[in-house]
Design a protein around this motif. Structure first.
Motif, mmCIF file in Angstrom:
data_model
loop_
_atom_site.group_PDB
_atom_site.id
_atom_site.type_symbol
_atom_site.label_atom_id
_atom_site.label_comp_id
_atom_site.label_asym_id
_atom_site.label_seq_id
_atom_site.Cartn_x
_atom_site.Cartn_y
_atom_site.Cartn_z
ATOM 1 N N GLU A 131 -23.362 -18.643 8.990
ATOM 2 C CA GLU A 131 -24.193 -18.173 7.763
ATOM 3 C C GLU A 131 -23.433 -18.065 6.565
ATOM 4 N N SER A 132 -24.084 -17.446 5.390
ATOM 5 C CA SER A 132 -23.675 -17.582 4.140
ATOM 6 C C SER A 132 -22.188 -17.225 3.666
ATOM 7 N N ASN A 133 -21.633 -16.094 4.460
ATOM 8 C CA ASN A 133 -20.445 -15.666 4.320
ATOM 9 C C ASN A 133 -19.424 -16.158 5.240
ATOM 10 N N SER A 134 -19.493 -17.149 6.015
ATOM 11 C CA SER A 134 -18.862 -17.960 6.929
ATOM 12 C C SER A 134 -17.723 -18.757 6.132
ATOM 13 N N ASN A 135 -16.390 -18.669 6.584
ATOM 14 C CA ASN A 135 -15.352 -19.650 6.000
ATOM 15 C C ASN A 135 -14.825 -20.678 6.964
ATOM 16 N N VAL A 136 -15.880 -20.883 8.129
ATOM 17 C CA VAL A 136 -15.414 -21.824 9.043
ATOM 18 C C VAL A 136 -15.910 -23.107 8.822
ATOM 19 N N ILE A 137 -14.828 -23.774 7.995
ATOM 20 C CA ILE A 137 -15.169 -25.381 7.529
ATOM 21 C C ILE A 137 -15.319 -26.336 8.589
ATOM 22 N N ILE A 138 -16.204 -27.266 8.555
ATOM 23 C CA ILE A 138 -16.237 -28.377 9.562
ATOM 24 C C ILE A 138 -16.206 -29.819 8.896
ATOM 25 N N ALA A 139 -16.451 -29.823 7.466
ATOM 26 C CA ALA A 139 -16.518 -31.054 6.757
ATOM 27 C C ALA A 139 -16.319 -30.986 5.330
ATOM 28 N N GLN A 140 -15.892 -31.704 4.557
ATOM 29 C CA GLN A 140 -15.765 -31.646 3.280
ATOM 30 C C GLN A 140 -16.187 -33.157 2.507
ATOM 31 N N MET A 141 -16.939 -33.224 1.426
ATOM 32 C CA MET A 141 -17.250 -34.414 0.689
ATOM 33 C C MET A 141 -16.702 -34.296 -0.652
ATOM 34 N N ARG A 142 -16.467 -35.518 -1.309
ATOM 35 C CA ARG A 142 -16.253 -35.572 -2.819
ATOM 36 C C ARG A 142 -16.470 -36.972 -3.343
ATOM 37 N N GLU A 143 -17.196 -37.052 -4.296
ATOM 38 C CA GLU A 143 -17.540 -38.277 -5.113
ATOM 39 C C GLU A 143 -16.593 -39.111 -5.273
ATOM 40 N N GLN A 144 -16.386 -40.252 -4.882
ATOM 41 C CA GLN A 144 -15.366 -41.208 -5.291
ATOM 42 C C GLN A 144 -15.759 -42.234 -6.462
ATOM 43 N N TYR A 145 -14.689 -42.672 -7.171
ATOM 44 C CA TYR A 145 -14.896 -43.352 -8.230
ATOM 45 C C TYR A 145 -14.315 -44.657 -8.258
ATOM 46 N N THR A 146 -14.565 -45.884 -8.506
ATOM 47 C CA THR A 146 -13.971 -46.854 -8.742
ATOM 48 C C THR A 146 -14.609 -47.834 -9.750
ATOM 49 N N PHE A 147 -14.030 -48.560 -10.386
ATOM 50 C CA PHE A 147 -14.414 -49.308 -11.527
ATOM 51 C C PHE A 147 -15.763 -50.164 -11.067
ATOM 52 N N LYS A 148 -15.875 -50.559 -10.163
ATOM 53 C CA LYS A 148 -16.842 -51.490 -9.457
ATOM 54 C C LYS A 148 -18.275 -50.421 -9.223
ATOM 55 N N ASN A 149 -17.829 -49.460 -8.796
ATOM 56 C CA ASN A 149 -19.130 -48.243 -8.595
ATOM 57 C C ASN A 149 -19.693 -47.959 -9.885
ATOM 58 N N VAL A 150 -18.782 -47.486 -10.821
ATOM 59 C CA VAL A 150 -18.979 -46.983 -11.987
ATOM 60 C C VAL A 150 -20.020 -48.142 -12.782
ATOM 61 N N ILE A 151 -19.506 -49.414 -12.683
ATOM 62 C CA ILE A 151 -20.290 -50.517 -13.433
ATOM 63 C C ILE A 151 -21.659 -50.848 -12.879
ATOM 64 N N SER A 152 -21.651 -50.720 -11.399
ATOM 65 C CA SER A 152 -22.828 -50.888 -10.657
ATOM 66 C C SER A 152 -23.940 -49.612 -10.590
#
Length: 219
Positions: A164-185
């Motif tokens: 639930e909302s007050n849980s601190n049990v992490i099972i996965a994390q995500m962050r956007e990645q930036y590369t020159f090719k991705n930014v251009i496309s």
């Protein structure tokens, strides 16, 4: 002349708690997607148009784990999560631009209620920070979510928690990645770490749904 300022910079936010050691696998789709080590995935939106919005999902060595195909800009968006052998392992069906942007996720190619695995919806209609509640099919009352996705829309990052909302049990994390090719496309690329014993097909589906909800709110 003014003297030196006594103001001090605010302390940085505390780091998130470390991932918990799970006693039992978190197998939402299939135990074969639960392994005893972290799984690092890169999720890339391949198409430039949201009407198709295909994604590729690869591991740290570039091996294809899944592909995602489907239409999203309609009353009912629908996507399929396809494994490396070409088999549809999940069907994601969502009613976007609704009160809570609710998605239902089914096993295989089915959209029958008997094959429902879990559902996802925004915790609130208006959110400053993204928060999605995830309910397993067996949780019919939906009083308390089984999982929660908490994200920072500005940084395009999120953490997925067990419970639930007050849980601190992490099972996965995500962050956007930036590369020159991705930014251009103009393509989205996300780095995802799935912690040991957690169903990485389930996590991949959650990231795709999160990205679709964010795009629907930006459109």
């Amino acid at each position: 002349m003014a003297g030196p300022s006594n103001a001090t910079a605010p302390p940085p936010p505390p780091p998130p708690p470390p991932p918990a050691v799970l006693a039992a696998p978190v197998a939402v789709l299939d135990p074969r997607y639960c392994v005893d080590y972290p799984v690092d995935m890169t999720i890339t939106q391949k198409a430039l148009s949201l009407t198709d919005g295909d994604y590729s999902i690869v591991d740290i060595n570039g091996n294809v784990l899944f592909k995602v195909k489907g239409k999203v800009l309609s009353i009912h968006g629908q996507r399929a999560l396809i494994d490396a052998a070409g088999n549809t392992v999940l069907t994601m069906r969502g009613k976007i631009r609704s009160m809570h942007d609710r998605w239902k996720i089914f096993r295989g190619v089915s959209t029958d209620q008997k094959d429902l695995l879990f559902s996802v919806k925004k915790s609130k209609f208006i959110q400053l920070k993204t928060q999605l509640n995830v309910y397993l099919a067996t949780n019919t009352s939906e009083t308390v979510p089984d999982f929660q996705v908490r994200g920072n829309r500005h940084e395009r990052s999120c953490t997925i928690y067990l419970g639930e909302s007050n849980s601190n049990v992490i099972i996965a994390q995500m962050r956007e990645q930036y590369t020159f090719k991705n930014v251009i496309s103009g393509r989205d690329m996300f780095g995802v770490t799935v912690y040991p014993k957690v169903d990485y097909a389930f996590i991949a589906a959650l990231i795709i749904i999160l990205d679709d909800i964010d795009h629907s709110e930006e459109a």
